[in-house]
Design an enzyme around this catalytic site. Structure first.
Site, PDB file in Angstrom:
ATOM      1  N   ARG A  40      36.570  19.980 -37.816  1.00 30.94           N
ATOM      2  CA  ARG A  40      36.339  21.382 -37.444  1.00 30.94           C
ATOM      3  C   ARG A  40      35.261  21.561 -36.384  1.00 30.94           C
ATOM      4  O   ARG A  40      34.295  20.790 -36.331  1.00 30.94           O
ATOM      5  CB  ARG A  40      35.946  22.177 -38.694  1.00 30.94           C
ATOM      6  CG  ARG A  40      37.094  22.309 -39.674  1.00 30.94           C
ATOM      7  CD  ARG A  40      36.671  22.951 -40.974  1.00 30.94           C
ATOM      8  NE  ARG A  40      37.838  23.172 -41.837  1.00 30.94           N
ATOM      9  CZ  ARG A  40      38.419  22.216 -42.579  1.00 30.94           C
ATOM     10  NH1 ARG A  40      37.937  20.987 -42.592  1.00 30.94           N
ATOM     11  NH2 ARG A  40      39.485  22.484 -43.307  1.00 30.94           N
TER      12      ARG A  40
ATOM     13  N   HIS B  25      41.241  20.228 -35.998  1.00 33.13           N
ATOM     14  CA  HIS B  25      42.148  19.164 -35.558  1.00 33.13           C
ATOM     15  C   HIS B  25      42.792  19.413 -34.187  1.00 33.13           C
ATOM     16  O   HIS B  25      43.987  19.164 -33.980  1.00 33.13           O
ATOM     17  CB  HIS B  25      43.242  18.939 -36.606  1.00 33.13           C
ATOM     18  CG  HIS B  25      42.737  18.370 -37.915  1.00 33.13           C
ATOM     19  ND1 HIS B  25      41.583  17.642 -38.028  1.00 33.13           N
ATOM     20  CD2 HIS B  25      43.247  18.445 -39.179  1.00 33.13           C
ATOM     21  CE1 HIS B  25      41.410  17.279 -39.293  1.00 33.13           C
ATOM     22  NE2 HIS B  25      42.390  17.753 -40.010  1.00 33.13           N
TER      23      HIS B  25
ATOM     24  N   HIS C 171      45.208  10.403 -39.707  1.00 31.81           N
ATOM     25  CA  HIS C 171      45.229  11.296 -40.866  1.00 31.81           C
ATOM     26  C   HIS C 171      46.240  10.866 -41.931  1.00 31.81           C
ATOM     27  O   HIS C 171      46.806  11.716 -42.632  1.00 31.81           O
ATOM     28  CB  HIS C 171      45.536  12.717 -40.388  1.00 31.81           C
ATOM     29  CG  HIS C 171      44.966  13.801 -41.241  1.00 31.81           C
ATOM     30  ND1 HIS C 171      45.358  14.029 -42.538  1.00 31.81           N
ATOM     31  CD2 HIS C 171      44.013  14.721 -40.982  1.00 31.81           C
ATOM     32  CE1 HIS C 171      44.695  15.063 -43.030  1.00 31.81           C
ATOM     33  NE2 HIS C 171      43.861  15.503 -42.111  1.00 31.81           N
TER      34      HIS C 171
ATOM     35  N   ASP D  48      36.281  17.034 -49.602  1.00 32.46           N
ATOM     36  CA  ASP D  48      36.769  17.328 -48.253  1.00 32.46           C
ATOM     37  C   ASP D  48      35.526  17.323 -47.362  1.00 32.46           C
ATOM     38  O   ASP D  48      35.166  18.334 -46.768  1.00 32.46           O
ATOM     39  CB  ASP D  48      37.490  18.687 -48.235  1.00 32.46           C
ATOM     40  CG  ASP D  48      38.315  18.885 -46.967  1.00 32.46           C
ATOM     41  OD1 ASP D  48      38.211  18.041 -46.058  1.00 32.46           O
ATOM     42  OD2 ASP D  48      39.042  19.890 -46.892  1.00 32.46           O
TER      43      ASP D  48
ATOM     44  N   GLU E  62      39.423   9.575 -42.973  1.00 29.01           N
ATOM     45  CA  GLU E  62      39.546   9.842 -41.547  1.00 29.01           C
ATOM     46  C   GLU E  62      38.249   9.417 -40.867  1.00 29.01           C
ATOM     47  O   GLU E  62      37.248  10.125 -40.944  1.00 29.01           O
ATOM     48  CB  GLU E  62      39.799  11.335 -41.323  1.00 29.01           C
ATOM     49  CG  GLU E  62      40.995  11.879 -42.050  1.00 29.01           C
ATOM     50  CD  GLU E  62      40.896  13.381 -42.298  1.00 29.01           C
ATOM     51  OE1 GLU E  62      40.689  14.145 -41.332  1.00 29.01           O
ATOM     52  OE2 GLU E  62      41.003  13.806 -43.457  1.00 29.01           O
TER      53      GLU E  62
HETATM   54  C1  BGC Z   1      40.547  18.538 -43.537  1.00 28.86           C
HETATM   55  C2  BGC Z   1      41.127  19.382 -44.640  1.00 28.86           C
HETATM   56  C3  BGC Z   1      42.493  19.828 -44.222  1.00 28.86           C
HETATM   57  C4  BGC Z   1      43.327  18.619 -43.952  1.00 28.86           C
HETATM   58  C5  BGC Z   1      44.709  18.962 -43.484  1.00 28.86           C
HETATM   59  C6  BGC Z   1      41.449  17.356 -43.363  1.00 28.86           C
HETATM   60  O1  BGC Z   1      40.966  16.563 -42.324  1.00 28.86           O
HETATM   61  O2  BGC Z   1      39.242  18.157 -43.804  1.00 28.86           O
HETATM   62  O3  BGC Z   1      40.296  20.495 -44.890  1.00 28.86           O
HETATM   63  O4  BGC Z   1      43.079  20.616 -45.194  1.00 28.86           O
HETATM   64  O5  BGC Z   1      42.720  17.822 -42.979  1.00 28.86           O
HETATM   65  O6  BGC Z   1      44.640  19.833 -42.428  1.00 28.86           O
END
Ligand code: BGC
Length: 374
Positions: A103, A128, A202, A274, A338
């Site tokens: 983010r 992303h 991811h 997360d 990740e």
């Molecule tokens: C994020 C999550 C998100 C997921 C899918 C992860 O990298 O931290 O908050 O829901 O990606 O978008």
């Protein structure tokens, strides 16, 4: 037919159980079209029990077969069988993520005195890489074979201004499967204007097999003494908080589910895990980031990276509404590790910089290696 010498039917590469049957190499098969552009499915096989399938749409890893101690392969990656399903809806299953993984707070940042507005695609924040990040573009792709490994080189030129980011970014990502059951990922990028770059992968893993249940019994070790606490929108506060004495302490092997519902503000913000963990060890050096062991299947995943951080995400937003490969993906049915720079770095002076400038080369390496307990 891009690579006639390597063309073969993908169906030859795995039997019904996914146990790979063919000789080591890379095979290519058509996988459909995106806006009239043909995309391919590449199957990398190492002859040692592993097979990885990926497509040049979004650099998505669609399948990842890894053996247990008896050599029984399971597909440990959540995802789909068809391109149409990826186009329809995917929570970044197996994707390459960029230009900025994770983010950026307030969907904007300032660089060299100029402010850049990005898509607010996650509440008020940017996630992303925006509406059409690197997970949704078609990459150029070329398979290769080298001593001890084989793989696919992916390339993409992100135009100046794409998704609001400055500079033409030339990106190359190499996916390789080694004879030692390691999945090696190398990222390279150059730019013609200063820009933030934070590339990651991811894949959602379930070492017992995708769709076999939740990952709460998997045991995780994370070589991170600190993590970056976040606000309700999952934007780092800027602090680096010691994990000691918190549900974020995975410095010793601990079941993922042991404290995932703890009464803890950070756990509440993430709906589980997360969060970005600040990895111990020198920045830029390849270091052991994490180990995940599934006590039931005995499969083990080790993660090494040159990145300073890793986002540990426990699939909290999965809710069973998505199905693929004949199974449905329930809450916490997969975990992501990740590897990356910290979230919101362009707005956080104290975090390691994510700014790439003309003349510099962005270089990053992550290795996911698979093993099995006896
Ligand atoms: C994020 C999550 C998100 C997921 C899918 C992860 O990298 O931290 O908050 O829901 O990606 O978008």
């Amino acid at each position: 037919m891009l690579f006639p010498l390597l063309m073969a039917s993908c169906a030859d590469s795995a039997d019904e159980t996914g146990a790979e049957a063919s000789a080591p190499g890379v095979q290519v098969a058509p996988f459909g079209e995106v806006d009239g552009v043909p995309v391919e499915l590449f199957t990398m096989t190492n002859g040692r029990g592993m097979e990885i399938r990926l497509t040049n749409y979004g650099g998505v890893v669609t399948h990842l077969f890894a053996p247990d101690a008896e050599g029984r392969a399971a597909d440990v990656a959540l995802g789909y069988d068809t391109l149409a399903e990826y186009l329809e809806s995917s929570p970044y299953f197996g994707s390459l993520v960029g230009r900025y993984g994770n983010r950026i707070g307030g969907a904007s940042f300032s660089l060299d005195g100029e402010t850049f507005a990005l898509a607010a695609n996650n509440g008020p924040n940017h996630l992303h890489g925006g509406e059409r990040g690197f997970d949704k573009v078609v990459w150029e792709a070329e398979p290769f074979e080298e001593a001890g490994r084989r793989g696919v080189r992916l390339a993409y030129v992100s135009p100046d201004g794409e998704e609001g980011y400055p500079g033409t970014l030339d990106v190359e990502v190499t996916y390789a499967l080694t004879d030692e059951n390691a999945f090696e990922i190398d990222y390279r990028a150059t730019t013609d204007k200063a820009t933030p770059v934070n590339l990651t992968q991811h894949t959602y893993f379930n070492l017992a097999g995708a769709g076999s249940g939740d990952i709460l019994g998997h045991e995780l070790t994370l070589h991170a003494d600190r993590f970056t606490p976040v606000d309700e929108g999952l934007i780092p506060t800027g602090a680096l908080q010691p994990v000691a004495g918190t549900p974020f302490d995975f410095t010793e092997p601990t079941a993922i589910g042991a404290r995932i519902d703890a009464d803890d503000t950070q756990i509440a913000h993430g709906g589980g895990y997360d969060h970005n963990f600040a990895l111990n060890g020198a920045a830029g050096m390849l270091k052991h980031a994490a180990r995940v062991t599934d006590p039931l299947s005995g499969r083990v995943l080790d993660v090494h990276t040159t990145e300073p951080g890793v986002q540990f995400y426990t699939g909290n937003f999965l809710d069973g509404s998505l199905s693929g490969k004949g199974v449905s993906y329930g809450k916490r049915s997969g975990f992501c590790l990740e590897t990356q720079h910290f979230p919101d770095s362009p707005n956080q002076e104290a975090f390691p910089s994510t700014i790439l400038r003309p003349g510099e080369t962005y270089a990053s390496r992550t290795i996911y290696s698979f093993d099995a307990l006896p």
